[in-house]
Structures are given as C-alpha cells and as structure tokens.
Design an enzyme around this catalytic site. Structure first.
Site, PDB file in Angstrom:
ATOM      1  N   LYS A  37       0.807  -1.202   0.000  1.00 53.82           N
ATOM      2  CA  LYS A  37       0.000   0.000   0.000  1.00 53.82           C
ATOM      3  C   LYS A  37       0.853   1.269   0.000  1.00 53.82           C
ATOM      4  O   LYS A  37       0.655   2.166  -0.819  1.00 53.82           O
ATOM      5  CB  LYS A  37      -0.901  -0.011   1.235  1.00 53.82           C
ATOM      6  CG  LYS A  37      -1.818   1.158   1.312  1.00 53.82           C
ATOM      7  CD  LYS A  37      -2.473   1.201   2.665  1.00 53.82           C
ATOM      8  CE  LYS A  37      -1.439   1.588   3.692  1.00 53.82           C
ATOM      9  NZ  LYS A  37      -2.022   1.834   5.009  1.00 53.82           N
ATOM     10  N   THR A  38       1.799   1.306   0.928  1.00 48.47           N
ATOM     11  CA  THR A  38       2.633   2.501   1.030  1.00 48.47           C
ATOM     12  C   THR A  38       3.374   2.739  -0.271  1.00 48.47           C
ATOM     13  O   THR A  38       3.486   3.868  -0.742  1.00 48.47           O
ATOM     14  CB  THR A  38       3.644   2.332   2.174  1.00 48.47           C
ATOM     15  OG1 THR A  38       2.937   1.861   3.321  1.00 48.47           O
ATOM     16  CG2 THR A  38       4.292   3.644   2.510  1.00 48.47           C
ATOM     17  N   ASP A 214      -5.071   8.216   3.319  1.00 48.14           N
ATOM     18  CA  ASP A 214      -4.550   6.915   3.735  1.00 48.14           C
ATOM     19  C   ASP A 214      -5.311   6.435   4.970  1.00 48.14           C
ATOM     20  O   ASP A 214      -5.877   7.250   5.696  1.00 48.14           O
ATOM     21  CB  ASP A 214      -3.056   7.067   4.062  1.00 48.14           C
ATOM     22  CG  ASP A 214      -2.394   5.713   4.228  1.00 48.14           C
ATOM     23  OD1 ASP A 214      -2.985   4.701   3.816  1.00 48.14           O
ATOM     24  OD2 ASP A 214      -1.277   5.673   4.780  1.00 48.14           O
ATOM     25  N   GLU A 215      -5.319   5.134   5.204  1.00 46.04           N
ATOM     26  CA  GLU A 215      -6.031   4.567   6.350  1.00 46.04           C
ATOM     27  C   GLU A 215      -7.476   5.064   6.389  1.00 46.04           C
ATOM     28  O   GLU A 215      -7.988   5.474   7.426  1.00 46.04           O
ATOM     29  CB  GLU A 215      -5.331   4.919   7.672  1.00 46.04           C
ATOM     30  CG  GLU A 215      -3.862   4.576   7.741  1.00 46.04           C
ATOM     31  CD  GLU A 215      -3.592   3.074   7.831  1.00 46.04           C
ATOM     32  OE1 GLU A 215      -4.553   2.269   7.770  1.00 46.04           O
ATOM     33  OE2 GLU A 215      -2.413   2.703   7.957  1.00 46.04           O
ATOM     34  N   GLN A 243      -8.801  -3.673   8.798  1.00 50.96           N
ATOM     35  CA  GLN A 243      -7.857  -3.052   9.722  1.00 50.96           C
ATOM     36  C   GLN A 243      -8.431  -1.811  10.397  1.00 50.96           C
ATOM     37  O   GLN A 243      -7.706  -0.960  10.888  1.00 50.96           O
ATOM     38  CB  GLN A 243      -6.566  -2.686   8.980  1.00 50.96           C
ATOM     39  CG  GLN A 243      -5.830  -3.916   8.482  1.00 50.96           C
ATOM     40  CD  GLN A 243      -4.493  -3.562   7.873  1.00 50.96           C
ATOM     41  OE1 GLN A 243      -3.589  -3.100   8.545  1.00 50.96           O
ATOM     42  NE2 GLN A 243      -4.378  -3.776   6.575  1.00 50.96           N
ATOM     43  N   ARG A 628       1.548  -7.982  11.020  1.00 47.57           N
ATOM     44  CA  ARG A 628       2.783  -7.188  11.084  1.00 47.57           C
ATOM     45  C   ARG A 628       4.003  -8.057  10.810  1.00 47.57           C
ATOM     46  O   ARG A 628       5.084  -7.555  10.527  1.00 47.57           O
ATOM     47  CB  ARG A 628       2.978  -6.528  12.464  1.00 47.57           C
ATOM     48  CG  ARG A 628       1.941  -5.513  12.905  1.00 47.57           C
ATOM     49  CD  ARG A 628       1.627  -4.503  11.872  1.00 47.57           C
ATOM     50  NE  ARG A 628       0.466  -4.916  11.087  1.00 47.57           N
ATOM     51  CZ  ARG A 628       0.134  -4.381   9.926  1.00 47.57           C
ATOM     52  NH1 ARG A 628       0.866  -3.436   9.401  1.00 47.57           N
ATOM     53  NH2 ARG A 628      -0.933  -4.801   9.273  1.00 47.57           N
TER      54      ARG A 628
END
Length: 697
Positions: A37-38, A214-215, A243, A628
């Site tokens: 994503k980043t 984002d998010e 998430q 993670r």
DNA sequence: CGTCTCCAGGTTTTT
DNA sequence: CCTGGAGACG
C-alpha cells in the site's frame, strides 16, 4: 522510480499499476495488509509529479504523524526532489494549518491554544464546579467522551444525557474565553470555516486538485465531511476494512460505503496479493478474520513460501513472559543472524509494557517504546509547556492554573477562588482578572467581587469583606512579571536557550527534588525529560524544514505529537515495543504478541461496553497484530497476571482457537529451573556473540 | 492562607 | 505505581 511507464509496469502488479497510474477520477483502493500500500501511494504521488501535476496541488492525508513523515520521506527519496509545497499531513495537523490562517474569521485570536485530553478534562471539571454540578454527577472521563460525541455528531441530546447540556455549553464558552480549541475542534472548526466562508473553501479547492487519504477505514465521519468539502473528483482513498481499529475514536468504516455513493464513477481497486508475510502467517490471519461477519469478503494470498510455524507459549505470569521474549530474541539473533531491530513486541495495552521494559532494562537489551503515555503528557513536560502556552496566550486559563503555583509561589486555593470570582464577574480570563486586581486598589477589587453595579451581590457576600493580602499580591505580581519577562520567546531566535533559562529561573529542578522526596532518581529522570524537551526544541528550531521557528508554531505542532514523533535518536539496533494500535502500517521480521489473553484481547472493557461489535473490532486488532510479521510470529498467553494489587488467573484469548491448528506449535512452559539455566546459558552466549550481533560493531 | 501528608482509586487503544 | 483529593497543621 522509473520514469517511463513500461518499466513501472514491470515493477508493479496489474492492480498496483492501475492504482499508481490512474490519477483522474475517484478511486477506492482496498489494500489488504502487506499488499504494498505505502509503495502504491508513494509511487502514485511520484507519478503525478512526473506527469506534470504541481506539487502544491497534491494533498495527502494520513492518520498519524509517523505515517505522514514516512510517506513524505519516501516520496522525496523516490523523486530526489525537495518538494516544499507538497502537503503530506495528518487531518489534525492540516486542521491546525487552516486555523492558523483564518481562525479570526471564527472569532478566535491567532495565538489560540490547543487543548489535549488532560486540558479538556481540567476545563470540564472547572466548568462543572462553577455550574454546581454535584460531585457524583461529575464522571469527568465519561463526560469528556460525551462532549466529544456531541461535538462530532456521534450522539445527540436525549433524556439520559441532557443534564450535561449546560455543562457542554459552559465548556464551549470556556474554550472561547480562553482562546482555546480542543482536538475535535481541529476538524469541526475548519468545517465550520468552510461552510461559513465559501471564499476560504474555494481558495483551498483552487489549490488542492488531487487528494489522497490513507487509512481511510479509520477516518471519522467529521474527517470524511471535511475531505468531501475539499475534494472535487480527483480523490483516492486507501484503506482496508479489516484493519479498522479506531471506531472508539469515531472511525466509521461506513465511510467506505458513503464514498461510493458520494463521488461520481468510483472505481474500486483491490490489492490482495501480500508481499510481506509467509503463507503460514497469512493463513493464520485469514483464519482469524473470517470470523468477522461485517466485512468486505476478501482473502489475501501470498507467493512467499510456507515459512515457519507460529509458536504459542503459555508462561506463568508477565515476568516469565518477558523472560521468554528475551530468551527467544537472544536465541533467534544467533540462529537467524537477526539484529535487535528486526524484532517487535506487540501489546494490547500500555500497562503491559512495564514488565517487559523492566526485563529489557535488566538484561541490557536496547529497546524503543513507541506510543505509550505520550512524552508530552508527562507531568513535568506539561508543566513547562504550560508556561510556554501562557506566555503565548495569556488568556489560557487551564494552563495558567496549572502553573500559577507550580513551583509553589504562595498562590493557593483561596486566592484562586477569589480570582475566579473576579474573572467571572468581569467576564474575562484569569490573567485579565489578575491584572485588573493589580491595577487597582483593594477597595475596587471588592467591587469586582460584588459584581458589576446594579447586579445583586448576595451570592458573593462571602468574599465582600475579604481582600488580597499584600503578600499574595506580591506573588501575583511576580508571576505576571515572570510571564511578561519571557515574551521575548514569542519572536526572534534561540527559543531553546530561553526556555532553559526560564526553567532555571523558576527553579524547577528544586521543585522536582522537593516533590520527590523519596527518590532523587525520579527527580533526576524528570529533569532529564525536560532537558530532552529542550533538546527537541533546539533541533526543531535548527531544522530548516520547520518553517519559522516561532513559539506559536512550536506549540501548535507539539500538541499533536506523541513521544516517538519527538525522539530523534536512532532507533536502529533496538527491539521495538509498542501497542498494536501503534504498529499499524509497520512490519517486522519477527513479531511477538504478548498477553494474548481473554480480557486483554478482546479487552474486557471493550466487550463490556461494545458487545459483539467490539469483539469484531478486537479481532481486527488481533488481525493487524498478526499481519505485522514477515517471517516469524510468536504469541504468548500468561496463565496468571498481576492486575492492580492482586494476581488473577487468565484464560487464553478466544482468538487463539481461530488460528488453524495445523499452523501452530503449542509450548507448555518448562520448569522454572530450566528456564533460569537456559537464561544463564544464553547470557553466556550473548557475551560471546555480542560483537557480531549488536549492529554498529 | 498555604503547604504538607496521607489515602484511595484507577484510564484500552490516540490525534 | 502514580496521581489527585481531602484534611490536618503551621
């Protein structure tokens, strides 16, 4: 980053490529954990810049400062440009920017203070006392949440809560009088500004032609409204409903559904290939999250190999848990040639960190704790910041009250009560009340307290024949002079130096010693924190990217920061310790999830308050924790845990049963003696291997 | 009137 | 353990 498209196409999978290169229109990018994503966001911005979009036209909104900083850095790296006009910011920080520009249009002055939760609660308490709410009715914690819910439209007044309506209004009046805004205002006031002043909104719309969020699953309804006002139709929101872990703060992933309604021709792009984790870890994550009913159905897949099994340990208590974590870190360092910063220990709650930190300290293992009680929440730091706030905004009563007698200068409760009366009768801040008092003689001070001419003095009879003693007035005068004497901080340079001098002038170290009679060490520690604050001011003012190093700018910035935003020291070579919330967006080769017990995750309080929906959110939290990990995941669940004073028995979290059993190796804890022997052995090993293990050698 | 001392209670996650 | 409040003391 490759400049031509075909090369870019080689580096990205088809969905990623689409997300990066389609820049006109509205896009909903559903990006599963570890799906790059980043990378997509940063490439997308870089691609825009390459395609001739001016940097000033791009606005990227993130959730945390850390994410904003990282994104900006990566874009700069990718493009090799400085990009001073590119805006990458959190919603709140962006709100501050807007308010700094135009808050006067809303009737505030430009030197406004930003109140964090502690400040807010202090104001609520104060307001409640003035309005004579009964102490039993004053559950500050709950009222704070209510006020926030009302302000952001999450709740309405009803028969149950309307008794606090007056308090709410008093609170709002207080904020205005003190020229202060709270965290919610940082979003609601810009919205208000945009609605009431279309010209201001238009100027922002003219500038920002491309917006990215984002998010997105963690944006609140207010934040969404804010974005909607600003956005034309070139918007890309990136998120993952699995998430979403901030609903308690108003995050509403209904926004994902609204987005598809509110914008034209929304294209959905799904990134489902995971590049991060092993097949085992991914299968565990999928196994857990599929128990949630309310979600967009998707399954992450990975081309990575199967990888190592997940290990689950059942240590006796949190101390043995910490030992287990440390032993394992030591041994994996040797066997897999890992460095300390390859490890991350995740916790549900900050309170878990104590035992683990103690163990790290006693074993001399370097670690960094991010999140946690914010550095800026520490009492000693808040004290010094309060001085700075009052210097910058004299009307900030909450901060003035905090420092007016800290360190002790002989201004006690009774004096403050009387000052409060004056302020109330004059409709002014405490600062003005003090000055009014010092400007006139005692007789007239009595007049202030009896109320303005014509009003009934009866209520204040108690005060009418009291006056301020000469000593008290001297103290007040000294205080006023102290604050005014530091106004050189407002402009010019050398802020850090001035702050250091002020800390010396007020003899804060002596105060710390006096306040911590049992432990000089504690006093020292606190003083070191202040030193570290001053150090951060110094770094900030010497950093050319900070913009103008004025006191306002500094204060506006720091209220929004948490501790890890400040630490400038390198985190390299240190084990990472953080809450699951703080870990969002990060990844580590080896991840421990500590305290995977019923009551902690899912958290007892959350379940009590939120029922099944809360369990689903806790499950998402656990999902975030699992995902993670890149290579190896270890989970521990204590059999006993100290809670407050007593030890309570713990059950393993229900989520553990949701991990497919074939992925897991269960370990019962060996006998204590064995553990000790093993630890001793590992200590030996550590000594032997230290040189090659510790990075930097 | 201010300060000191002792005691109870406790707050999951963060901008 | 740490903070904040209540009450006694000087």
């Amino acid at each position: 980053m490759p400049a031509d498209l075909s090369e870019l196409q080689n580096e990205l999978n088809p969905e990623q490529f689409k997300a990066v290169t389609q820049i006109n229109g509205a896009f909903l990018i559903i990006a599963g954990a570890g799906s790059g994503k980043t990378r997509v966001i940063t490439f997308r911005i870089a691609h825009m810049l390459n395609s001739g979009v001016p940097q000033s036209a791009i606005l990227a909104l993130t959730f945390t400062n850390k994410a904003a900083r990282e994104m900006e850095e990566r874009i700069k790296e990718l493009t090799g440009k400085k990009l001073p006009l590119l805006t990458v910011s959190t919603f709140h920080a962006f709100g501050v920017r807007i308010l700094r520009q135009d808050i006067s249009k809303l009737g505030y002055r430009e030197n406004f203070s930003i109140y964090d939760e502690t400040d807010r609660n202090a104001l609520i308490k104060e307001t409640g006392r003035e309005l004579r709410y009964s102490p039993e009715a004053m559950d500050i914690y709950k009222i704070g949440i209510l006020i926030s819910d009302i302000k952001t439209g999450r709740k309405r007044w009803n028969s149950e809560n309307e008794m606090y309506k007056q308090l709410y209004e008093g609170y709002q009046e207080g904020l205005k009088l003190y020229n202060a805004v709270d965290f919610d205002d940082l979003i609601t006031l810009p919205i208000k500004l945009f609605r009431e002043h279309p010209d201001v909104l238009q100027s922002y719309k003219n500038r920002y032609k491309y917006i990215m969020v984002d998010e997105f699953q963690d944006t609140s309804h207010q934040q969404y409204e804010f974005m909607k006002l600003l956005a034309e139709n070139n918007v890309a929101v990136v998120g993952d409903d699995d998430q979403s872990i901030y609903s308690w703060r108003g995050a509403d992933y209904e926004n994902i559904i609204n987005f598809e309604k509110d914008f034209k021709d929304v294209q959905e792009i799904r990134l489902e290939q995971n590049y991060r984790s092993t097949g085992t870890i991914l299968a565990a994550a999928n196994g857990v999250i599929k128990h949630n009913t309310n979600r967009k159905d998707k399954e992450l897949w990975s081309g990575n190999g199967e990888g190592k099994p997940i290990e689950i340990y059942m240590p006796e208590n949190e101390a043995t848990e910490a030992d287990f974590i440390i032993e394992t870190i030591q041994s994996i360092c040797v066997t897999d040639k890992r460095k300390y910063d390859d490890f991350c220990v995740l916790m549900r709650a900050n309170t878990q960190s104590r035992a683990i930190e103690e163990a790290f300290l006693s074993q001399n293992i370097p670690y960094t704790m991010s999140g946690g009680t914010s550095f800026f929440q520490r009492k000693e730091i808040k004290d010094i910041i309060s001085y700075l706030r009052v210097i910058s905004n004299h009307d900030d009563d909450v901060n003035l009250l905090r420092i007016i007698n800290t360190p002790r200068r002989g201004i006690g409760r009774a004096t403050i009560e009387k000052l409060n009366e004056i302020a109330k009768n004059l409709g002014c801040s405490l600062w003005d009340a003090i000055n009014a008092l010092l400007d006139v003689g005692d007789d007239e001070a009595d007049l202030f307290m009896e109320g303005q001419a014509g009003s009934a003095p009866s209520k204040y009879d108690d005060f009418s024949d009291e006056s301020f003693s000469e000593g008290t007035k001297q103290s007040l005068k000294a205080f006023v002079e102290l604050i005014e004497g530091n106004k050189s901080m407002l402009g010019g340079h050398g802020l850090a130096k001035k702050v250091r001098k002020m800390v010396e002038d007020i003899r804060y170290f002596d105060y710390l010693i006096a306040e911590n009679p049992k432990s000089e060490k504690a006093a020292r520690f606190k003083y070191l924190n202040i030193e570290s604050l001053i150090g951060s001011i110094e770094r900030w003012e010497n950093n050319p990217e900070s913009g103008e190093p004025t006191l306002y700018n500094y204060l506006n910035r720091i209220t929004l920061l948490s501790r890890d935003d400040m630490d400038d020291e390198e985190d390299q070579g240190k084990v990472n310790l953080m809450t699951i919330h703080a870990s969002k967006g990060l990844e580590f080769p080896v991840v421990f999830i500590a305290g995977t017990e019923e009551g902690l995750i899912p958290h007892g309080r959350a379940v009590d308050e939120g029922g099944e929906a809360a369990v689903e959110e806790e499950r998402r939290l656990f999902y975030v924790a699992i995902t993670r990990a890149r290579d190896k995941l270890l989970i521990s669940s204590c059999k006993n845990r100290r809670h407050m004073q007593s030890t309570v028995e713990c059950q393993p979290s229900r989520f553990l049963d949701e991990i497919p059993p074939n992925l897991v190796e269960y370990h019962e804890r060996e006998k204590e003696v064995d553990a000790d022997t093993a630890l001793a052995f590992l200590q030996q090993m550590k000594k032997k291997f230290q040189a090659p293990i510790v990075p930097g050698f």
